[in-house]
Motif scaffolding. Structure first.
Motif, PDB file in Angstrom:
ATOM      1  N   SER A 180    -108.266  95.280 -36.298  1.00  0.00           N
ATOM      2  CA  SER A 180    -109.034  94.838 -35.140  1.00  0.00           C
ATOM      3  C   SER A 180    -108.411  93.609 -34.493  1.00  0.00           C
ATOM      4  O   SER A 180    -108.327  92.542 -35.114  1.00  0.00           O
ATOM      5  CB  SER A 180    -110.474  94.510 -35.549  1.00  0.00           C
ATOM      6  OG  SER A 180    -111.170  93.910 -34.470  1.00  0.00           O
TER       7      SER A 180
ATOM      8  N   SER B  41    -111.365  90.921 -34.176  1.00  0.00           N
ATOM      9  CA  SER B  41    -111.895  90.267 -35.377  1.00  0.00           C
ATOM     10  C   SER B  41    -110.834  89.741 -36.331  1.00  0.00           C
ATOM     11  O   SER B  41    -111.043  88.712 -36.977  1.00  0.00           O
ATOM     12  CB  SER B  41    -112.796  91.238 -36.143  1.00  0.00           C
ATOM     13  OG  SER B  41    -113.951  91.549 -35.409  1.00  0.00           O
TER      14      SER B  41
ATOM     15  N   GLU C   8    -115.150  96.404 -30.761  1.00  0.00           N
ATOM     16  CA  GLU C   8    -114.013  95.707 -31.352  1.00  0.00           C
ATOM     17  C   GLU C   8    -112.775  95.725 -30.453  1.00  0.00           C
ATOM     18  O   GLU C   8    -111.729  95.218 -30.833  1.00  0.00           O
ATOM     19  CB  GLU C   8    -113.653  96.326 -32.710  1.00  0.00           C
ATOM     20  CG  GLU C   8    -114.665  96.045 -33.820  1.00  0.00           C
ATOM     21  CD  GLU C   8    -114.662  94.597 -34.278  1.00  0.00           C
ATOM     22  OE1 GLU C   8    -113.714  93.856 -33.963  1.00  0.00           O
ATOM     23  OE2 GLU C   8    -115.621  94.198 -34.957  1.00  0.00           O
TER      24      GLU C   8
END
Length: 235
Positions: A180, A183, A207
């Protein structure tokens, strides 16, 4: 262990980096659309579900339990609070099946960790429900490769700074590896670490993020097995 100004600590994401995860959410969402097919078009159901997930992240966090609660909320929303007990039961059953689904590790996950263990401090950094993440880690057979496990509610620059300071020599001598951009990569770079993107074929809509191509500490590999060579090239 590497010394000087070289990397000493490598963080790994778990879901869709070391084992499959998003595919089970998407399969369950497809079932959910079928449950409500008499009430709304599939794309409407998915859109309402995504809206509910976005609203509920701050309340329920990431993971299957929050997803199930968002499906229940969406079913009530789509049906005007008239969702049948049968639909509610099907949603709960689908969530239970997700929580019991066998863990399928991704190609080269074990080999990559084997190549790095003992040479670097390896830290698993994953977000989501505590019990479910612990279950998946135990079932994966990969837990023994890690020097530390961090299950967090969210991933931010402050999260990585804290973890890499606690378990390593600070973010500047650390690297985060994950699928991701939002993240795993962007907040790690913001903390001063390297951020390595290992793309997965499936990515949750919430995401998505733009690739930080201009960032000097950004790297991208096509597959997980390229990570040890990348690290060796950085030093």
């Amino acid at each position: 262990m590497p010394s000087g100004t070289s990397l000493t600590t490598i963080g790994f994401d778990a879901d869709d980096t070391l084992w499959h995860n998003e595919r089970f959410f998407q399969l369950t969402e497809a079932r959910f659309r079928e449950m409500l097919a008499d009430q709304a078009a599939g794309e409407v159901v998915s859109s309402r579900l995504l809206e509910a997930e976005r609203r509920n992240l701050a309340r329920y966090g990431f993971g299957i339990k929050g997803f199930v609660l968002s499906m229940i909320e969406t079913a009530l929303d789509v049906t005007g609070d008239a969702a049948s007990p049968q639909i509610m039961r099907q949603i709960l059953d689908a969530g239970r099946e997700m929580l019991e689904h066998p863990v399928e590790t991704l190609p080269e996950a074990k080999e990559t960790l084997e190549a790095l263990a003992g040479r670097y401090r390896l830290v698993l950094i994953t977000k989501g429900d505590l019990f479910d993440q612990e279950r998946k880690l135990a079932a994966s057979g990969l837990g023994g490769f890690f020097d530390a496990i961090e299950i967090v509610s969210d991933k931010s620059a402050a999260t990585y700074e804290r973890i890499f300071t606690r378990h390593g020599d600070g973010p500047a001598r650390a690297m985060m590896v994950g699928n991701s951009l939002k993240s795993d990569v962007l907040p790690a770079i913001a903390a001063g670490s390297y951020g390595v993107h290992v793309p997965h074929e499936l990515i949750w809509a919430l995401e998505h993020a733009e690739q930080p191509a201009a960032e000097p500490r950004f790297r991208r590999v096509a597959r997980l097995g390229e990570v040890p060579g990348l690290i060796a090239g950085i030093g």
